[in-house]
Design a protein around this motif. Structure first.
Motif, mmCIF file in Angstrom:
data_model
loop_
_atom_site.group_PDB
_atom_site.id
_atom_site.type_symbol
_atom_site.label_atom_id
_atom_site.label_comp_id
_atom_site.label_asym_id
_atom_site.label_seq_id
_atom_site.Cartn_x
_atom_site.Cartn_y
_atom_site.Cartn_z
ATOM 1 N N GLY A 240 -15.080 8.961 -9.770
ATOM 2 C CA GLY A 240 -14.317 8.436 -11.007
ATOM 3 C C GLY A 240 -12.535 8.154 -10.492
ATOM 4 O O GLY A 240 -12.373 9.103 -8.896
ATOM 5 N N TRP A 241 -12.105 7.509 -10.329
ATOM 6 C CA TRP A 241 -10.758 6.978 -10.371
ATOM 7 C C TRP A 241 -9.570 7.279 -11.236
ATOM 8 O O TRP A 241 -9.736 6.677 -11.976
ATOM 9 N N SER A 242 -8.349 7.309 -11.081
ATOM 10 C CA SER A 242 -7.199 7.516 -11.801
ATOM 11 C C SER A 242 -5.970 6.912 -10.998
ATOM 12 O O SER A 242 -6.282 7.764 -9.849
ATOM 13 N N ARG A 243 -5.327 6.635 -11.543
ATOM 14 C CA ARG A 243 -3.647 6.369 -10.864
ATOM 15 C C ARG A 243 -3.220 7.931 -10.590
ATOM 16 O O ARG A 243 -2.605 7.480 -9.242
ATOM 17 N N ALA A 244 -3.172 9.344 -10.903
ATOM 18 C CA ALA A 244 -2.778 9.592 -11.036
ATOM 19 C C ALA A 244 -3.909 11.025 -10.645
ATOM 20 O O ALA A 244 -5.191 10.841 -11.251
ATOM 21 N N LEU B 33 -8.762 3.806 -5.183
ATOM 22 C CA LEU B 33 -9.342 2.276 -5.874
ATOM 23 C C LEU B 33 -10.185 1.672 -4.977
ATOM 24 O O LEU B 33 -11.374 1.511 -5.198
ATOM 25 N N GLN B 34 -9.564 1.596 -3.338
ATOM 26 C CA GLN B 34 -10.905 0.840 -2.512
ATOM 27 C C GLN B 34 -12.469 1.315 -2.357
ATOM 28 O O GLN B 34 -12.782 0.672 -2.151
ATOM 29 N N GLN B 35 -11.644 2.629 -1.663
ATOM 30 C CA GLN B 35 -13.286 3.439 -2.011
ATOM 31 C C GLN B 35 -13.862 3.624 -3.042
ATOM 32 O O GLN B 35 -14.782 3.503 -2.245
ATOM 33 N N VAL B 36 -13.679 3.639 -4.288
ATOM 34 C CA VAL B 36 -14.298 4.097 -5.583
ATOM 35 C C VAL B 36 -15.018 2.262 -5.106
ATOM 36 O O VAL B 36 -16.381 2.649 -5.328
ATOM 37 N N LEU B 37 -14.631 1.247 -5.169
ATOM 38 C CA LEU B 37 -15.092 0.712 -5.282
ATOM 39 C C LEU B 37 -15.541 -0.156 -4.773
ATOM 40 O O LEU B 37 -16.948 -0.232 -4.707
ATOM 41 N N SER B 38 -15.635 0.057 -3.266
ATOM 42 C CA SER B 38 -16.464 -0.740 -2.154
ATOM 43 C C SER B 38 -17.810 -0.297 -2.091
ATOM 44 O O SER B 38 -18.381 -0.174 -1.766
ATOM 45 N N ARG C 190 -8.632 -9.703 -5.730
ATOM 46 C CA ARG C 190 -8.754 -8.936 -3.955
ATOM 47 C C ARG C 190 -9.621 -7.741 -4.101
ATOM 48 O O ARG C 190 -10.436 -7.442 -3.355
ATOM 49 N N ARG C 191 -9.228 -7.024 -5.195
ATOM 50 C CA ARG C 191 -9.993 -5.493 -5.826
ATOM 51 C C ARG C 191 -11.316 -6.175 -6.641
ATOM 52 O O ARG C 191 -12.444 -5.280 -5.952
ATOM 53 N N LEU C 192 -12.067 -6.595 -6.758
ATOM 54 C CA LEU C 192 -13.475 -7.723 -7.271
ATOM 55 C C LEU C 192 -13.534 -7.670 -6.032
ATOM 56 O O LEU C 192 -15.009 -7.408 -5.729
ATOM 57 N N GLY C 193 -13.085 -8.589 -4.845
ATOM 58 C CA GLY C 193 -13.676 -8.659 -3.758
ATOM 59 C C GLY C 193 -14.540 -7.369 -3.041
ATOM 60 O O GLY C 193 -14.854 -7.101 -1.756
ATOM 61 N N TRP C 194 -13.841 -6.018 -3.045
ATOM 62 C CA TRP C 194 -13.830 -4.983 -2.763
ATOM 63 C C TRP C 194 -15.969 -4.364 -2.977
ATOM 64 O O TRP C 194 -16.416 -3.783 -2.372
ATOM 65 N N LEU C 195 -15.908 -5.055 -4.385
ATOM 66 C CA LEU C 195 -17.049 -4.821 -5.038
ATOM 67 C C LEU C 195 -18.439 -4.359 -4.324
ATOM 68 O O LEU C 195 -18.378 -6.096 -3.383
#
Length: 309
Positions: free
Chosen positions: A161-165, A181-186, A208-213
């Motif tokens: 799970g990821w949230s901003r706070a 977010l990077q840890q979760v998406l990767s 950039r973040r789609l590239g982490w997947l």
């Protein structure tokens, strides 16, 4: 007697005309419901949905609250004439619908059902992994995201799970912020976006973040259309870096017939149906908030104007 202005439009009133009076009676609220523009000075509560009958809330000086029929408030929260308390819709029926949509599509991609539905030739007996071998990232841990995360974890998926706070959810590994977010998406084979539309979440999934997947990952978006950079998503799909995108929400709705998503072999479109408000259960939420207002109790699901939801 309490006066309620149903300002969500004649079409919606046809759906609520039986359910809302019944819910008010069940809650012990004596009320008069009006659907035509009344004297604003006589209105105690406004039931509203975007595209309804009000754009200027200034004359409604007596109104104690504006009660929304939608979970999303991005189309109203910026209205400067709306100074009354604003409550968004958090409804069990809406939550159940979202959980079913998300679970169904996660299982579809996890089991690679499209392969068999398309009727690929041959006799391929390579079985999919078990759920406990598949990681699903849930971006957004509000009411809807948390409910979906719990259901998927109950099916043995490894849910992140990821949230901003910072948030905690029993049994779910959670993270927050950019590094989280990077840890979760990767680590995610499937990612689900269930965040509100705010300036901070605009294009959350950019190039950039789609590239982490990981290669071949699947994106599900039943949240808000603005969460994903559409051009970046199409580029990742066309390049084969992402396996598929199943999308229920879009920046322009209805989705234009000539939009590149339509007919794309790696894109599935559903017409904003993942979480529809059900009048029967939503009417009870409205009635409970009116009962609370009349009793001097705090309203449920108040919108924080500073956060935008």
């Amino acid at each position: 007697m309490t006066r309620i202005y149903f300002a969500a439009g004649a079409r919606r009133w046809a759906d609520y005309s039986t359910h809302l009076p019944a819910a008010l009676a069940e809650a012990g609220v004596q009320a008069e419901i009006v659907t035509k523009a009344p004297d604003p000075a006589t209105v105690d509560y406004i039931v509203f949905a975007p595209g309804g009958d009000i754009t200027d809330f200034t004359p409604f000086t007596r109104a104690r609250a504006v009660l929304g029929l939608w979970a999303g408030v991005e189309r109203i929260v910026g209205n400067r004439t709306l100074t009354q308390p604003l409550c968004r819709m958090v409804d069990q029926g809406l939550t159940e619908g979202m959980v079913e949509w998300v679970t169904g599509h996660v299982l579809r991609h996890h089991l690679n059902l499209d392969r068999w539905i398309r009727g690929e030739p041959g006799w391929h007996q390579d079985a999919p992994p078990l759920a406990r071998e598949r990681t699903v990232a849930m971006l957004g841990l509000g009411e809807l995201g948390a409910a979906c995360a719990r259901t998927l974890a109950g099916l043995n998926f490894r849910v992140l799970g990821w949230s901003r706070a910072p948030k905690t959810l029993p049994g779910i590994e959670t993270a927050h912020g950019e590094a989280g977010l990077q840890q979760v998406l990767s680590r995610a084979g499937i990612v689900v976006t269930l965040l509100p539309a705010t300036p901070e979440t605009e294009n959350l999934l950019d190039a950039r973040r789609l590239g982490w997947l990981p290669p071949g990952a699947v994106v599900l978006n039943p949240g808000r259309g603005c969460l994903i950079d559409e051009a970046a998503l199409l580029a990742a799909l066309d390049a084969g870096r992402l396996g598929h995108a199943t999308l229920d929400v879009f920046r322009t709705e209805p989705l234009p017939e000539d939009h590149p998503f339509r007919g794309h072999r790696r894109v599935t479109i559903t017409p904003h149906i993942a979480a529809e408000t059900r009048p029967y259960s939503a009417a009870r939420v409205i009635a409970e908030n009116i009962r609370r207002g009349e009793a001097g109790e705090p309203f449920l699901h108040l919108v924080d104007r500073t956060r935008g939801y």
